[in-house]
Design an enzyme around this catalytic site. Structure first.
Site, short mmCIF file in Angstrom:
data_model
loop_
_atom_site.label_atom_id
_atom_site.label_comp_id
_atom_site.label_asym_id
_atom_site.label_seq_id
_atom_site.Cartn_x
_atom_site.Cartn_y
_atom_site.Cartn_z
N ASN A 173 0.86 -1.19 0.00
CA ASN A 173 0.00 0.00 0.00
C ASN A 173 0.89 1.24 0.00
O ASN A 173 0.91 2.01 0.95
CB ASN A 173 -0.90 -0.01 1.23
CG ASN A 173 -1.74 -1.27 1.29
OD1 ASN A 173 -2.07 -1.88 0.27
ND2 ASN A 173 -2.09 -1.68 2.50
N TYR A 174 1.64 1.42 -1.08
CA TYR A 174 2.77 2.34 -1.09
C TYR A 174 2.51 3.74 -0.51
O TYR A 174 3.30 4.22 0.32
CB TYR A 174 3.36 2.46 -2.51
CG TYR A 174 4.39 3.55 -2.57
CD1 TYR A 174 5.63 3.37 -1.96
CD2 TYR A 174 4.12 4.79 -3.15
CE1 TYR A 174 6.57 4.38 -1.94
CE2 TYR A 174 5.05 5.80 -3.13
CZ TYR A 174 6.28 5.60 -2.51
OH TYR A 174 7.20 6.60 -2.49
N PRO A 175 1.41 4.43 -0.89
CA PRO A 175 1.30 5.82 -0.42
C PRO A 175 1.25 5.96 1.10
O PRO A 175 1.55 7.01 1.64
CB PRO A 175 -0.02 6.31 -1.05
CG PRO A 175 -0.28 5.38 -2.19
CD PRO A 175 0.31 4.06 -1.79
N ASP A 176 0.88 4.87 1.79
CA ASP A 176 0.78 4.91 3.25
C ASP A 176 2.11 5.12 3.95
O ASP A 176 2.13 5.51 5.11
CB ASP A 176 0.23 3.58 3.78
CG ASP A 176 -1.28 3.47 3.62
OD1 ASP A 176 -1.92 4.49 3.32
OD2 ASP A 176 -1.80 2.36 3.81
N TYR A 177 3.21 4.79 3.31
CA TYR A 177 4.44 4.59 4.08
C TYR A 177 5.43 5.74 4.08
O TYR A 177 6.18 5.91 5.03
CB TYR A 177 5.12 3.29 3.63
CG TYR A 177 4.18 2.13 3.77
CD1 TYR A 177 3.59 1.86 5.00
CD2 TYR A 177 3.81 1.35 2.68
CE1 TYR A 177 2.68 0.83 5.14
CE2 TYR A 177 2.90 0.32 2.82
CZ TYR A 177 2.33 0.07 4.06
OH TYR A 177 1.41 -0.94 4.20
#
Lengths: 410, 437
Positions: A173-177
């Site tokens: 969930n790339y944008p979360d990190y």
């Protein structure tokens, strides 16, 4: 780890976040010295407390690596904010705080009574960030989702991967990190600066969609202004060769890939020489960036043909010695053991009363005089309830115990 | 809620001067500080920043002013062209540094040593300097002098191995996430250092590494390796379940794809998806037996995982899941992605359209929030920029000026620093400064 002063010493943060994008932001503040109080509820614990990775067979809310990594050095108090008394205590924490942050949906924010109107009424000088999926206004303001849904909507899935392949996204969930939490930190610190100079708080409306698109801006800006930007796979529009090439298996893991990027002409020449094919640089198909881009399939086939006969680490060492941006696609266990990251050092190893000695991600950025450090492991759920109830909320131990019995506190 | 208008109030950083010497890896850091009001002066080599040559190019704009990447990430900055390889160029840099609060640069330790710009020299020029280093590997450790590129950080951070199909290559994140991530982290570090300087008067060094900036994006892979001793691999978007869970993943629509995540307790779950099917199609076979009672009792990931672990029940459950999935696939294939997305979200179904840049430009939500920014660029025409990552109600960000032409503000900035026209002419003739506008 030291006990040196840190940049945000004295900053009080009320943390009403959960899952990824919010907690990572407040963790960064904690590691810069802020006192971050994470409000949780045992009735509906953070989803990351429930999932893995965790020691097999251990269902404790306190041993999940996913949660613990994002919440190191915070204090945890469990309050049921949906009760009247709990809500009052929540507002007491709002009065205590310089900064409040939440990434819940606005529906959940209303349920716990922590809207901007309520928060501002309790503490006019507070900086309050709301970070719902699509912002506080507009027709999609109530839309729900986690980073996986956001990845589709913001363009990660559509832009990642190879032309013609299904848009499966990037496996996380790339944008979360990074993008959403650390964009948030910038806005929070900017607003704190304004607060300190003027005594004024403010509302920060942070749409995770907008923040994510702001970091996928090149293709969007291209499309908006008459230049195309198709899916790139492992390429870029302005350089070649640029990609991932499978190396030979002898003495290495079966799934081993070498990446390289020839961003400058001298890097291309060094690549061809290192590969023992200086003649490639005079081939009319490969003499300039433009010609290499026009003949990139043929070029990639030559590089791939070379790579498959190489041992990955040897090829990497040779290319880097020649000044070529190159690397290996590492597995997580190899990243943990990487000599460069150990030499920096990056990972923090912290002891936790239930989870034991575990690796935590290191600082997102380093400050020479006021270090960014992870000084404590993650809190047990409600670990600091009594301490905060008596130390900040002004309750006596008996009052706190009574509230625990009523399940307002846990 | 009242929002201050962005052109009426000075940004939070409007008292700040930033010298931005970064390579493309750090362009976004300066842009973020500029958006918050800082006067960011981009210092380029006389022959221009490397990104000026990067495709794609804006149509009908002459070189070296047409690069999409350059024009995007250097908006809001002024620009000066300066040869730092020349001692006179470095003297000018130090003169400018005396008026600057923040220095952003991308030197490796060896490059910096070659330029003789030691901590002592920089601090002498500006004692309370906030000096931010934005590089691929950081300025210490065994790889500090290694060449870097965005894809290299994708690879060495372990992020890339998680992306892609099982039998295909690992895949990089789209659009330079390494550059973006390290720039965002550097800007956050500058803000923290600024708060410390505001309080104490002391500057310091801020250091961000592209490799380290991507490590958080490994998601659970690091903890899995640490706690369980196993490495997460790429699964082609199938997740780690080992079986196909209906209502989870990418589905083809009439016009593209949608992503669904209807297998947990969030939103309206799988029953919400069935309601969406009923709403759009009038009826759903999933309301019939044997599906209806199975969906009502068991249709979430935790429950199914338990059932699939039971050898006695697994074959039957597997068949049932396959039949349900076939209905879900057929449903999505009958509708446009925007329809299932918007109508689904109205029912709190966790579903999203798989959008491309064109869809994002057409987003009703972004339009309703007046997110896009428009700017009249005298050379490049009317440009539409993505908006800011946040809306600060009291001290909004603003887009105030287009990206600088190469050396556009050389005379203006050196003039501000007290350098006369005669001196500038001599330096320009010697190739130490560039740009004559």
């Amino acid at each position: 780890m030291s006990n040196r002063p840190r940049a945000l010493d004295g900053l009080k943060v009320l943390d009403l976040t959960w899952f990824g994008a919010g907690p990572i932001a407040t963790r960064a503040l904690a590691n810069m010295g802020a006192d971050v109080i994470r409000v949780e509820t045992a009735k509906r614990p953070d989803g990351l407390r429930v999932v893995g990775p965790r020691p097999p067979g251990n269902p404790s809310l306190n041993v999940g690596g996913y949660y613990n990594n994002f919440n190191a050095e915070k204090r945890s108090i469990t309050i049921d904010l949906t009760t009247e008394r709990g809500h009052d205590l929540g507002l007491d924490l709002v009065r205590w705080a310089d900064v409040m942050m939440t990434n819940m949906t606005m529906r959940a924010v209303r349920q716990i009574g922590m809207t901007w109107e309520a928060v501002q009424a309790a503490n006019p000088r507070i900086v309050a960030m709301y970070q719902p999926m699509q912002g506080l206004t507009g027709p999609h303001t109530e839309f729900v989702g986690f980073g996986a849904v956001l990845s589709a909507v913001c363009g990660v899935n559509g832009l990642a991967g190879f032309d013609g392949a299904p848009p499966i996204g990037v496996g996380t969930n790339y944008p979360d990190y990074v993008v959403n939490p650390m964009h948030a930190v910038i806005a929070l610190l900017a607003a704190v600066r304004h607060q300190r100079k003027t005594g004024q708080g403010q509302l920060i409306d942070m749409s995770q969609l907008e923040s994510s698109v702001a970091a996928l801006s090149t293709p969007v800006f291209a499309e908006a202004n008459g230049a195309g930007y198709p899916r790139q796979g492992n390429r870029v529009p302005y350089a070649a060769p640029h990609g991932a090439y499978r190396t030979g298996e002898a003495g290495d893991r079966a799934d081993r890939w070498l990446v390289l990027a020839c961003l400058e002409e001298d890097q291309w020449q060094a690549t061809a020489s290192t590969m023992g094919h200086a003649e490639w640089t005079t081939d009319t198909r490969f003499r300039s960036v433009a010609s290499r881009k026009a003949n990139e399939d043929a070029l990639d086939a030559l590089v791939a043909g070379w790579a498959e006969k190489q041992h990955g680490q040897t090829a990497l060492t040779a290319l880097q010695a020649a000044g070529v941006p190159a690397g290996l696609v590492l597995w997580a266990s190899e990243v943990l053991a990487d000599p460069h990251l150990k030499g920096r050092p990056y990972y923090a190893y912290l002891d936790h009363s239930e989870a034991g000695l575990r690796a935590y991600d290191g600082p997102p950025v380093r400050l020479s005089a006021t270090p960014v450090e992870i000084r404590r492991a993650a809190p047990l759920i409600g670990e600091h309830t009594m301490e905060i109830a008596t130390g900040i909320l002004g309750l006596s131990a008996d009052e706190a115990a009574a509230l625990i019995a009523e399940q307002v506190l846990h | 809620m009242t929002m201050a208008h962005e052109t009426d109030v000075p940004g939070v950083l409007s008292d700040l001067r930033v010298l931005d010497l970064t390579r493309p890896i750090g362009h976004y850091a300066g842009r973020l500080l500029a958006d918050l009001g800082a006067d960011v002066v981009k210092v380029e080599p006389v022959d221009g920043d490397p990104a000026r040559r990067w495709a794609p190019l804006l149509p009908d704009v002459p070189a070296p002013e047409a690069s999409v990447s350059f024009v995007l990430l250097n908006a809001n900055k002024r620009g000066i062209a300066l040869d730092l390889e020349d001692e006179r160029g470095r003297a000018l840099l130090l003169r400018l540094l005396a008026t600057a609060d923040v220095l952003l640069e991308s030197w490796t330790p060896a490059e910096r040593a070659r330029l003789h710009l030691t901590d002592e020299i920089l601090r002498h020029a500006r004692p309370d300097l906030i000096h931010a280093s934005v590089t691929g590997w950081g300025t210490s450790g065994p790889y500090a002098e290694w060449a870097y590129a965005d894809i290299v950080a994708n690879a060495m951070s372990g992020v890339m191995t998680l992306a892609g199909f099982v039998d295909g290559p690992p895949e990089q994140l789209p659009d330079h996430q390494g550059h973006h991530a390290v720039s965002i982290n550097a800007a956050a570090g500058v803000l923290a250092a600024l708060l410390h300087r505001d309080a104490t008067g002391a500057g310091q060094v801020v250091e961000a590494s592209m490799l380290e900036s991507l490590l958080m994006a490994e998601e659970t892979a690091m903890q899995q390796a640490d706690i369980l001793g196993t490495d997460r691999a790429r699964t082609g978007g199938q997740g780690a379940l080992g079986f196909k869970m209906p209502g989870l993943g990418i589905y083809k629509t009439t016009d593209g794809h949608a992503y669904a995540m209807c297998t947990g307790n969030a939103g309206s779950g799988f029953p919400g998806l069935v309601q969406l099917i009923r709403t759009l199609d009038g009826a759903s076979p999933l309301d019939d037996e044997p599906y209806a009672s199975f969906i009502a009792t068991s249709m979430n990931t935790a429950q199914i995982t338990l059932l699939m672990a039971d050898p006695a029940r697994a074959p039957q459950v597997r068949d049932l899941l396959a039949e349900i999935e076939a209905e879900v696939v057929a449903f999505f294939a009958r509708h446009p992605k925007e329809t299932v997305y918007v109508r689904g979200q109205e029912l709190r179904v966790l579903v999203g359209a798989v959008n491309g840049p064109r869809d994002i430009l057409a987003s009703r939500q972004l339009a309703a929030r007046a997110w896009w920014r428009e700017i009249e660029d005298p050379l490049r025409g009317h440009l539409r920029y993505p908006g800011f990552p946040w809306a600060l109600a009291g001290t909004p960000a603003s887009l105030r000026r287009p990206a600088p032409r190469l050396g556009e503000h050389t005379d203006e900035i050196l003039g501000e620093a007290g350098l006369g026209a005669g001196e500038r002419t001599l330096l320009r003739a010697a190739g130490v400064i560039g740009g004559a506008w």
